[in-house]
Design a protein around this motif. Structure first.
Motif, mmCIF file in Angstrom:
data_model
loop_
_atom_site.group_PDB
_atom_site.id
_atom_site.type_symbol
_atom_site.label_atom_id
_atom_site.label_comp_id
_atom_site.label_asym_id
_atom_site.label_seq_id
_atom_site.Cartn_x
_atom_site.Cartn_y
_atom_site.Cartn_z
ATOM 1 N N LEU A 140 0.834 -1.200 0.000
ATOM 2 C CA LEU A 140 0.000 0.000 0.000
ATOM 3 C C LEU A 140 0.869 1.252 0.000
ATOM 4 N N THR A 141 1.893 1.250 0.855
ATOM 5 C CA THR A 141 2.788 2.411 0.952
ATOM 6 C C THR A 141 3.570 2.605 -0.340
ATOM 7 N N ALA A 142 3.986 1.491 -0.956
ATOM 8 C CA ALA A 142 4.726 1.594 -2.215
ATOM 9 C C ALA A 142 3.890 2.261 -3.298
ATOM 10 N N MET A 143 2.631 1.851 -3.432
ATOM 11 C CA MET A 143 1.780 2.450 -4.457
ATOM 12 C C MET A 143 1.471 3.903 -4.118
ATOM 13 N N LEU A 144 1.270 4.193 -2.851
ATOM 14 C CA LEU A 144 0.988 5.570 -2.448
ATOM 15 C C LEU A 144 2.193 6.472 -2.724
ATOM 16 N N THR A 145 3.394 5.924 -2.559
ATOM 17 C CA THR A 145 4.608 6.682 -2.878
ATOM 18 C C THR A 145 4.624 7.042 -4.355
ATOM 19 N N GLY A 146 4.254 6.088 -5.206
ATOM 20 C CA GLY A 146 4.196 6.363 -6.641
ATOM 21 C C GLY A 146 3.176 7.430 -6.986
ATOM 22 N N ILE A 147 2.046 7.413 -6.294
ATOM 23 C CA ILE A 147 1.004 8.422 -6.529
ATOM 24 C C ILE A 147 1.513 9.806 -6.126
ATOM 25 N N ALA A 148 2.180 9.878 -4.971
ATOM 26 C CA ALA A 148 2.706 11.166 -4.503
ATOM 27 C C ALA A 148 3.766 11.707 -5.467
ATOM 28 N N GLN A 149 4.580 10.810 -6.017
ATOM 29 C CA GLN A 149 5.575 11.257 -7.000
ATOM 30 C C GLN A 149 4.879 11.745 -8.270
ATOM 31 N N GLU A 150 3.862 10.996 -8.704
ATOM 32 C CA GLU A 150 3.105 11.385 -9.896
ATOM 33 C C GLU A 150 2.472 12.757 -9.722
ATOM 34 N N GLU A 151 2.064 13.064 -8.502
ATOM 35 C CA GLU A 151 1.449 14.366 -8.228
ATOM 36 C C GLU A 151 2.495 15.436 -7.920
ATOM 37 N N GLU A 152 3.767 15.071 -8.111
ATOM 38 C CA GLU A 152 4.901 15.992 -8.033
ATOM 39 C C GLU A 152 5.126 16.569 -6.633
ATOM 40 N N TYR A 153 4.789 15.779 -5.626
ATOM 41 C CA TYR A 153 5.132 16.193 -4.261
ATOM 42 C C TYR A 153 6.609 15.932 -3.977
ATOM 43 N N PHE A 154 7.167 14.946 -4.665
ATOM 44 C CA PHE A 154 8.595 14.659 -4.554
ATOM 45 C C PHE A 154 9.005 13.758 -5.710
ATOM 46 N N ASP A 155 10.286 13.516 -5.819
ATOM 47 C CA ASP A 155 10.836 12.503 -6.710
ATOM 48 C C ASP A 155 11.526 11.487 -5.827
ATOM 49 N N LEU A 226 8.881 6.156 5.739
ATOM 50 C CA LEU A 226 8.270 6.588 4.482
ATOM 51 C C LEU A 226 6.904 7.226 4.704
ATOM 52 N N ASP A 227 6.185 6.733 5.704
ATOM 53 C CA ASP A 227 4.871 7.306 6.005
ATOM 54 C C ASP A 227 5.000 8.789 6.354
ATOM 55 N N ASN A 298 5.909 -0.520 -13.102
ATOM 56 C CA ASN A 298 6.775 -1.607 -13.573
ATOM 57 C C ASN A 298 8.024 -1.743 -12.712
ATOM 58 N N ALA A 299 8.595 -0.623 -12.294
ATOM 59 C CA ALA A 299 9.762 -0.671 -11.411
ATOM 60 C C ALA A 299 9.388 -1.243 -10.051
ATOM 61 N N MET A 300 8.197 -0.919 -9.586
ATOM 62 C CA MET A 300 7.714 -1.383 -8.291
ATOM 63 C C MET A 300 7.548 -2.893 -8.255
ATOM 64 N N THR A 301 7.142 -3.485 -9.370
ATOM 65 C CA THR A 301 6.811 -4.904 -9.412
ATOM 66 C C THR A 301 7.861 -5.730 -10.162
ATOM 67 N N ASN A 302 9.062 -5.169 -10.296
ATOM 68 C CA ASN A 302 10.199 -5.885 -10.874
ATOM 69 C C ASN A 302 11.432 -5.638 -10.010
ATOM 70 N N SER A 303 12.507 -6.344 -10.299
ATOM 71 C CA SER A 303 13.732 -6.205 -9.501
ATOM 72 C C SER A 303 14.163 -4.740 -9.484
ATOM 73 N N SER A 304 14.246 -4.174 -8.300
ATOM 74 C CA SER A 304 14.527 -2.749 -8.158
ATOM 75 C C SER A 304 16.009 -2.450 -8.002
ATOM 76 N N GLN A 305 16.805 -3.479 -7.798
ATOM 77 C CA GLN A 305 18.242 -3.362 -7.603
ATOM 78 C C GLN A 305 18.836 -4.746 -7.840
ATOM 79 N N TYR A 313 9.837 -2.472 -5.282
ATOM 80 C CA TYR A 313 9.612 -1.371 -4.336
ATOM 81 C C TYR A 313 8.656 -1.886 -3.263
ATOM 82 N N LEU A 314 9.201 -2.533 -2.245
ATOM 83 C CA LEU A 314 8.435 -3.084 -1.118
ATOM 84 C C LEU A 314 7.525 -4.236 -1.542
ATOM 85 N N TYR A 315 7.698 -4.774 -2.727
ATOM 86 C CA TYR A 315 6.969 -5.947 -3.219
ATOM 87 C C TYR A 315 7.928 -7.125 -3.303
ATOM 88 N N TRP A 316 7.450 -8.316 -2.910
ATOM 89 C CA TRP A 316 8.218 -9.537 -3.119
ATOM 90 C C TRP A 316 7.921 -10.074 -4.513
#
Length: 396
Positions: A140-155, A226-227, A298-305, A313-316
């Motif tokens: 949930l937090t991972a997806m919310l982070t993506g939404i906040a970035q999309e809304e340009e609150y941060f990168d 992150l919260d 796609n980055a969230m649901t694939n190998s991030s490093q 991104y916080l997903y197994w």
């Protein structure tokens, strides 16, 4: 000749051979009449379930392939689909239920294309009862982070200090500024995981051990922070932002509640299943975009490093060539959950809270309950065991 008349004639001829009708039948004529009646009954009888009147098997209704989205305003309404329709092996379900019940399960759901195939509750647990997601809530937090970035609150490449303020750790500022939001998403902050409590977010618990992005360890404290990053960047309460951006638009219920240092999400099993549908539709809910940034998804649901290929991104992630686990620095060869589909990604929480999502099968699986064996922070033997039982049901 209708069925009732056929039966009447048969009874008459069989049971009352000497009965006089309008004429007296000889034995020969009685047998002849019986043959005619049988032929008439056969030709006029209703078609069986296998064939129509033409003798050609009727066409089976096509399986629904479009995704079903349960209504937002009517939380209890949810379309179902039978195992028979799907061609699944219903005779294997009892083995699954036995396993679930004997491993402290409270709630279990399987969705196919968004429709409920299996929904089972155990003991006193009910469909509208809330349960802790534990670390499965990281999704949930991972997806919310993506939404906040999309809304340009941060990168996500921004320094964490930008939103937590300088001095959020007890590291020298030069080291602290090197840690980014992306490091928090990928468990690569380099913070000291040898502290007594990896959940502790107090200043004295946040010390330097490795340079960021050079080592992977399942360290919960940086994730929990992150919260605060999201709340400070959006200038709103974390629960309120989550509710506005994810929970309400897809009809979830539930709440993040502070438990010790942790921020734990509680909801019904069906709410977890809703979030699974959102994931399988890559952030889209029935035409409404919840997360539009597909590069982030796609980055969230694939190998991030390349330090732990089985972590996004916080997903197994399943199906990778190696993996690392919580509470250890070892790297293991092979897929995270060998019995599960290779393209599966998941939210895995303490005490076997499970949210499995399989894009290739459009399958969502939810399990909430107590620990099946020992208390583990994420993946466990339960994962492989339950997928063996699920495969026995879904494999034709």
């Amino acid at each position: 000749m209708d069925k009732f008349t056929c039966n009447l004639y048969l009874i008459t001829v069989y049971q009352y051979p000497n009965l006089k009708l309008t004429m007296k039948f000889s034995q020969y004529f009685r047998l002849l009449a019986l043959s005619i009646i049988l032929a008439s009954c056969s030709s006029d009888s209703e078609p069986t379930s296998e064939t129509g009147k033409s003798g050609i098997p009727p066409e089976m209704a096509p399986l629904p392939t479009e995704t079903y989205f349960p209504p937002i305003s009517r939380a209890n309404e949810w379309e179902t689909i039978s195992m028979e329709t799907l061609g699944w092996n219903e005779d294997q379900v009892s083995n699954l239920y036995f396993f679930l019940e004997n491993n402290n399960t409270d709630a279990f759901i399987i969705l196919k294309d968004g429709r409920i195939v299996i929904e089972k509750y155990f003991g006193d647990f009910k469909s509208d009862d809330n349960h802790a997601w534990n670390s499965a809530g990281k999704n949930l937090t991972a997806m919310l982070t993506g939404i906040a970035q999309e809304e340009e609150y941060f990168d996500i490449t921004d320094a964490t200090s930008t939103y937590l303020g300088e001095g959020w750790s007890n590291m020298p500022l030069e080291q602290e500024l090197n840690i980014t939001i992306k490091n928090q998403l990928t468990m690569t902050t380099g913070l000291d995981y040898t502290v007594d409590d990896i959940f502790c977010t107090d200043l004295e618990c946040l010390s330097y051990l490795n340079d960021p992005s050079t080592f992977w360890y399942y360290h919960n404290a940086p994730y929990t922070l992150l919260d605060d990053v999201i709340a400070n960047a959006t200038d709103t309460d974390f629960n309120s932002y989550f509710s506005k951006k994810i929970k309400e638009p897809i009809g979830m219920q539930g709440l993040f509640i502070k438990v010790g240092y942790n921020n734990v999400f509680y909801s019904s099993a069906r709410s977890m299943a809703r979030f699974g549908i959102l994931n399988l539709n890559q952030g889209n809910w029935d035409g409404t975009s919840i997360l539009s940034d597909q590069s982030y998804f796609n980055a969230m649901t694939n190998s991030s490093q390349d330090l732990n290929l089985s972590y996004g991104y916080l997903y197994w992630l399943n199906g990778k060539s190696s993996f690392r686990l919580p509470s250890t620095v070892e790297e293991f060869t092979g897929s995270l959950i060998p019995n599960a589909p290779a393209d599966m990604y998941a939210g895995l929480g303490l005490n076997d809270q499970k949210l499995y999502m399989v894009p290739s099968l459009d399958l969502v699986v939810v399990r909430l309950g107590g620990t099946s064996n020992e208390e583990l922070l994420g993946p466990s033997n339960f994962d492989n065991e339950i997928w063996e039982l699920i495969n026995a049901i879904i494999e034709n």
